[in-house]
Design a protein around this motif. Structure first.
Motif, PDB file in Angstrom:
ATOM      1  N   PHE A 103       6.871  -6.045 -10.998  1.00 14.89           N
ATOM      2  CA  PHE A 103       5.694  -5.733 -10.204  1.00 14.89           C
ATOM      3  C   PHE A 103       5.045  -4.510 -10.834  1.00 14.89           C
ATOM      4  N   VAL A 104       3.748  -4.580 -11.063  1.00 14.08           N
ATOM      5  CA  VAL A 104       3.080  -3.498 -11.779  1.00 14.08           C
ATOM      6  C   VAL A 104       1.901  -2.955 -10.967  1.00 14.08           C
ATOM      7  N   THR A 105       1.516  -1.737 -11.300  1.00 18.59           N
ATOM      8  CA  THR A 105       0.327  -1.119 -10.715  1.00 18.59           C
ATOM      9  C   THR A 105      -0.881  -1.572 -11.516  1.00 18.59           C
ATOM     10  N   GLN A 106      -1.761  -2.287 -10.873  1.00 23.18           N
ATOM     11  CA  GLN A 106      -2.897  -2.913 -11.549  1.00 23.18           C
ATOM     12  C   GLN A 106      -3.695  -1.928 -12.386  1.00 23.18           C
ATOM     13  N   SER A 107      -4.041  -0.790 -11.829  1.00 23.17           N
ATOM     14  CA  SER A 107      -4.934   0.147 -12.497  1.00 23.17           C
ATOM     15  C   SER A 107      -4.280   0.871 -13.670  1.00 23.17           C
ATOM     16  N   MET A 108      -2.942   0.821 -13.775  1.00 25.84           N
ATOM     17  CA  MET A 108      -2.248   1.571 -14.812  1.00 25.84           C
ATOM     18  C   MET A 108      -1.750   0.703 -15.966  1.00 25.84           C
ATOM     19  N   LEU A 109      -1.937  -0.610 -15.844  1.00 22.07           N
ATOM     20  CA  LEU A 109      -1.495  -1.510 -16.909  1.00 22.07           C
ATOM     21  C   LEU A 109      -2.710  -2.163 -17.545  1.00 22.07           C
ATOM     22  N   ALA A 110      -2.743  -2.201 -18.866  1.00 18.78           N
ATOM     23  CA  ALA A 110      -3.865  -2.788 -19.587  1.00 18.78           C
ATOM     24  C   ALA A 110      -4.104  -4.225 -19.134  1.00 18.78           C
ATOM     25  N   SER A 111      -5.364  -4.630 -19.123  1.00 17.58           N
ATOM     26  CA  SER A 111      -5.689  -6.001 -18.735  1.00 17.58           C
ATOM     27  C   SER A 111      -5.535  -6.968 -19.896  1.00 17.58           C
ATOM     28  N   GLU A 112      -5.662  -6.484 -21.122  1.00 19.04           N
ATOM     29  CA  GLU A 112      -5.522  -7.334 -22.295  1.00 19.04           C
ATOM     30  C   GLU A 112      -4.038  -7.637 -22.511  1.00 19.04           C
ATOM     31  N   ALA A 165      -7.843  -6.928   2.109  1.00 22.39           N
ATOM     32  CA  ALA A 165      -7.704  -7.825   0.964  1.00 22.39           C
ATOM     33  C   ALA A 165      -7.771  -7.023  -0.331  1.00 22.39           C
ATOM     34  N   HIS A 166      -7.278  -5.782  -0.249  1.00 24.43           N
ATOM     35  CA  HIS A 166      -7.361  -4.887  -1.404  1.00 24.43           C
ATOM     36  C   HIS A 166      -6.012  -4.718  -2.104  1.00 24.43           C
ATOM     37  N   THR A 167      -5.047  -5.571  -1.784  1.00 23.39           N
ATOM     38  CA  THR A 167      -3.727  -5.480  -2.422  1.00 23.39           C
ATOM     39  C   THR A 167      -3.404  -6.811  -3.108  1.00 23.39           C
ATOM     40  N   PRO A 168      -4.115  -7.121  -4.196  1.00 27.05           N
ATOM     41  CA  PRO A 168      -3.968  -8.446  -4.803  1.00 27.05           C
ATOM     42  C   PRO A 168      -2.576  -8.740  -5.330  1.00 27.05           C
ATOM     43  N   GLY A 169      -1.914  -7.756  -5.892  1.00 21.26           N
ATOM     44  CA  GLY A 169      -0.588  -7.984  -6.455  1.00 21.26           C
ATOM     45  C   GLY A 169      -0.670  -8.525  -7.872  1.00 21.26           C
ATOM     46  N   ARG A 170       0.104  -7.940  -8.765  1.00 19.82           N
ATOM     47  CA  ARG A 170       0.145  -8.376 -10.157  1.00 19.82           C
ATOM     48  C   ARG A 170       1.605  -8.425 -10.584  1.00 19.82           C
ATOM     49  N   LYS A 171       2.015  -9.566 -11.084  1.00 16.67           N
ATOM     50  CA  LYS A 171       3.414  -9.793 -11.399  1.00 16.67           C
ATOM     51  C   LYS A 171       3.523 -10.304 -12.830  1.00 16.67           C
ATOM     52  N   TRP A 180      -2.991 -11.853  -8.866  1.00 14.69           N
ATOM     53  CA  TRP A 180      -3.430 -12.674  -7.741  1.00 14.69           C
ATOM     54  C   TRP A 180      -4.860 -12.359  -7.309  1.00 14.69           C
ATOM     55  N   GLY A 181      -5.344 -11.187  -7.643  1.00 11.93           N
ATOM     56  CA  GLY A 181      -6.715 -10.843  -7.294  1.00 11.93           C
ATOM     57  C   GLY A 181      -7.747 -11.637  -8.072  1.00 11.93           C
ATOM     58  N   GLN A 182      -7.332 -12.262  -9.189  1.00  5.45           N
ATOM     59  CA  GLN A 182      -8.246 -13.072  -9.986  1.00  5.45           C
ATOM     60  C   GLN A 182      -8.304 -14.525  -9.514  1.00  5.45           C
ATOM     61  N   ASP A 183      -7.491 -14.871  -8.543  1.00  2.93           N
ATOM     62  CA  ASP A 183      -7.482 -16.229  -7.999  1.00  2.93           C
ATOM     63  C   ASP A 183      -8.448 -16.275  -6.815  1.00  2.93           C
ATOM     64  N   PRO A 184      -9.587 -16.973  -6.942  1.00  2.27           N
ATOM     65  CA  PRO A 184     -10.582 -16.965  -5.857  1.00  2.27           C
ATOM     66  C   PRO A 184     -10.085 -17.592  -4.567  1.00  2.27           C
ATOM     67  N   TRP A 185      -9.019 -18.392  -4.641  1.00  2.00           N
ATOM     68  CA  TRP A 185      -8.502 -19.036  -3.438  1.00  2.00           C
ATOM     69  C   TRP A 185      -7.275 -18.311  -2.895  1.00  2.00           C
ATOM     70  N   THR A 186      -7.037 -17.100  -3.387  1.00  2.00           N
ATOM     71  CA  THR A 186      -5.957 -16.267  -2.865  1.00  2.00           C
ATOM     72  C   THR A 186      -6.495 -14.877  -2.513  1.00  2.00           C
ATOM     73  N   ILE A 187      -7.086 -14.210  -3.487  1.00  2.00           N
ATOM     74  CA  ILE A 187      -7.722 -12.884  -3.445  1.00  2.00           C
ATOM     75  C   ILE A 187      -6.801 -11.739  -3.049  1.00  2.00           C
ATOM     76  N   SER A 188      -5.734 -12.021  -2.332  1.00  2.00           N
ATOM     77  CA  SER A 188      -4.819 -10.956  -1.925  1.00  2.00           C
ATOM     78  C   SER A 188      -3.425 -11.526  -1.796  1.00  2.00           C
ATOM     79  N   CYS A 189      -2.432 -10.718  -2.157  1.00  2.00           N
ATOM     80  CA  CYS A 189      -1.046 -11.198  -2.125  1.00  2.00           C
ATOM     81  C   CYS A 189      -0.387 -10.879  -0.790  1.00  2.00           C
ATOM     82  N   ALA A 235       0.835  -1.193   0.000  1.00  2.00           N
ATOM     83  CA  ALA A 235       0.000   0.000   0.000  1.00  2.00           C
ATOM     84  C   ALA A 235       0.869   1.243   0.000  1.00  2.00           C
ATOM     85  N   MET A 236       0.292   2.342  -0.458  1.00  2.00           N
ATOM     86  CA  MET A 236       0.979   3.624  -0.390  1.00  2.00           C
ATOM     87  C   MET A 236       1.146   4.034   1.072  1.00  2.00           C
TER      88      MET A 236
END
Length: 492
Positions: free
Chosen positions: A384-393, A333-339, A424-433, A216-217
């Motif tokens: 490690f990327v910022t989820q909201s600033m990187l395209a999902s496609e 649980a708002h910091t899923p993490g995207r790698k 990691w936020g898309q994994d229902p059995w993790t939800i947060s990193c 988190a910031m």
């Protein structure tokens, strides 16, 4: 438990006893063939006479360590239930082909993380150093600066020393017990940094550090929690946040998920995959019932090796005590993490004097680093990327990141051969990193983190006395949970 199991359990060391502190294996080792785990769960036993000593919920590092310890103590009456179709929890390997991997989740260990290092040594898993030789590149808009930080992130040592002094008074396993807990928990890391009159460029550095270490910031990071993290690292912010001589110093040959894969392989059918626990009943009685999609299993003790946020997906009957329920309900649980992983024919940046580390201010790239295999035969950069600033496609995300890396490392960066994106936020059995604990949380809910509730024993990296949130913390929590279960069964 039979008489043999009772005798073995009575010989178990008391809770909190020190484990081996021997150094981890540093010699090269060949690739390890890991037996495939079954993708579908076997039907669970429902006979009323089938009561296990222990059921473990979760087949990550914590749950599998606990299971391994139970077997080593002579207990065979246990089962591990895992909701996912794989083991490893928040560790996951991408198969790059030809025996190469890249980690999508937790991957580093460092000084003081003796529990996970000992586990690797016992499992015959070798380690190797994280690559950091050469210049790190900083990007800000169109601006670019390259410098050799010698394995650090350029930490402001004056600020770090102040944090280290404060951290010495905040116990990592129970920050709410600190003498100044109320005062420190009332503010965020951002509140404290404002008082230090930092330069704008230094504020950017601390923001990125807070995101990478805590999820988190600074404005949303509880100051008490941040100090407890530093306390884990021998009250040394440099040991927490750097690469050389720090928590990011070392990697595992074969990737971090191999720890869980090898433990599960040795458990000989004791692990049930694709078996999510939907309800836990009668946790206040002598026998607990666990209801899954594949049937019901009963046990005298239950080790819940899940992050508190995931516990909210389980219905507890009767309801948990109010404070424990609130701790789980409010757990962040708002910091899923995207790698994201980019693979190249070779680590071309090394030839140019760069270490592959890139830090971007106010952009989608938080931190890129060299994640190539030990022999450097192919080039791998993890980011490690910022989820909201990187395209999902995927194609757009790849174009964005290769443009950024080309600005930092040259046009060769545009020509990656493989691209992997794990959110990691898309994994229902993790939800947060990671768990970005907010101000005020620990002093209000911390007391409910550790104590067993009825026949339920809480485990998982968040419950560790030191290195909570890290792989080492997960292993430590598994050791402790197994001891708690064995000691409780002695009294049955």
């Amino acid at each position: 438990m039979d008489e043999k199991q009772k005798r073995v359990a009575s010989d178990a060391p008391p809770s909190g006893a020190n484990l081996s502190r021997r150094g981890f294996l540093g010699a090269a080792a060949g690739a390890v063939a890991v037996a495939a785990m079954p993708s579908e769960a076997a039907a669970l036993r429902t006979n009323s006479d089938d009561v296990l000593d222990v059921v473990i919920v979760g087949a990550g590092l914590a749950g599998l360590t606990a299971a391994r310890d139970l077997r080593r103590a002579g207990c065979e009456s246990f089962l591990v239930l895992e909701a996912s179709d794989r083991v490893g929890g928040r560790t996951l390997n991408h198969d790059l082909g030809n025996g190469y991997i890249s980690e999508a989740g937790g991957q580093f260990i460092g000084p003081g993380q003796t529990a996970v290092a000992d586990l690797a040594r016992e499992l015959g898993i070798a380690t190797f150093p994280t690559y950091y030789q050469g210049k790190t590149v900083f990007l800000a808009g169109e601006g670019r600066v390259a410098m050799d930080l010698e394995g650090t992130f350029g930490t402001d040592m004056k600020i770090a020393e102040q944090l280290n002094e404060l951290a010495r008074g905040v116990p990592s396993g129970a920050p709410w017990q600190a003498e100044r807990a109320a005062e420190l928990d009332a503010m965020s890391l951002g509140d404290w940094l404002v008082k230090q009159n930092l330069k704008p460029e230094d504020r950017i550095g601390w923001s990125i550090g807070s995101l990478l270490s805590g999820g988190a910031m600074p404005a949303k990071m509880g100051f008490l929690h941040f100090l407890s993290m530093i306390n884990s690292a021998n009250s040394s912010y440099e040991q927490l946040d750097s690469i050389k001589d720090s928590a990011q110093e070392t990697r595992f040959v074969g990737g971090s998920q191999i720890l869980s894969q090898k433990m599960a392989q040795a458990l000989e059918g004791k692990v049930r995959l694709s078996a999510p626990v939907r309800q836990i009943s009668d946790w206040d009685q002598s026998v607990v019932s666990l209801h899954t999609d594949n049937g019901t299993v009963r046990a005298r003790r239950v080790i819940v090796a899940l992050t508190p946020a995931l516990c909210n997906q389980v219905h507890f009957d009767p309801p948990l005590p109010a404070l424990r329920h609130e701790l789980q309900r409010r757990w962040p649980a708002h910091t899923p993490g995207r790698k994201v992983t980019l693979v190249y024919a070779k680590p071309f940046w090394r030839e140019q004097g760069y270490n592959g580390h890139v830090i971007q201010a106010n952009g989608p790239l938080l931190w890129a680093f060299d994640n190539s295999p030990p022999d450097g035969s192919i080039g791998v950069i993890n980011t490690f990327v910022t989820q909201s600033m990187l395209a999902s496609e995927p194609a757009r995300a790849q174009a964005q990141l290769t443009d950024i890396l080309a600005q930092a490392l040259g046009d060769h960066a545009r020509h990656c051969t493989q691209f992997y994106d794990h959110d990691w936020g898309q994994d229902p059995w993790t939800i947060s990193c990671v768990s970005a604990i907010a101000p005020g949380f620990w002093t209000r809910y911390g007391a409910a983190l550790h104590p067993a509730v009825g026949k339920l024993i809480w485990s998982g990296t968040e419950t560790a006395d030191i290195w909570a949130g890290y792989m080492d913390g997960a292993v430590r929590s598994g050791h402790r949970a197994a001891l708690q279960a064995l000691q409780a069964l002695r009294q049955v």
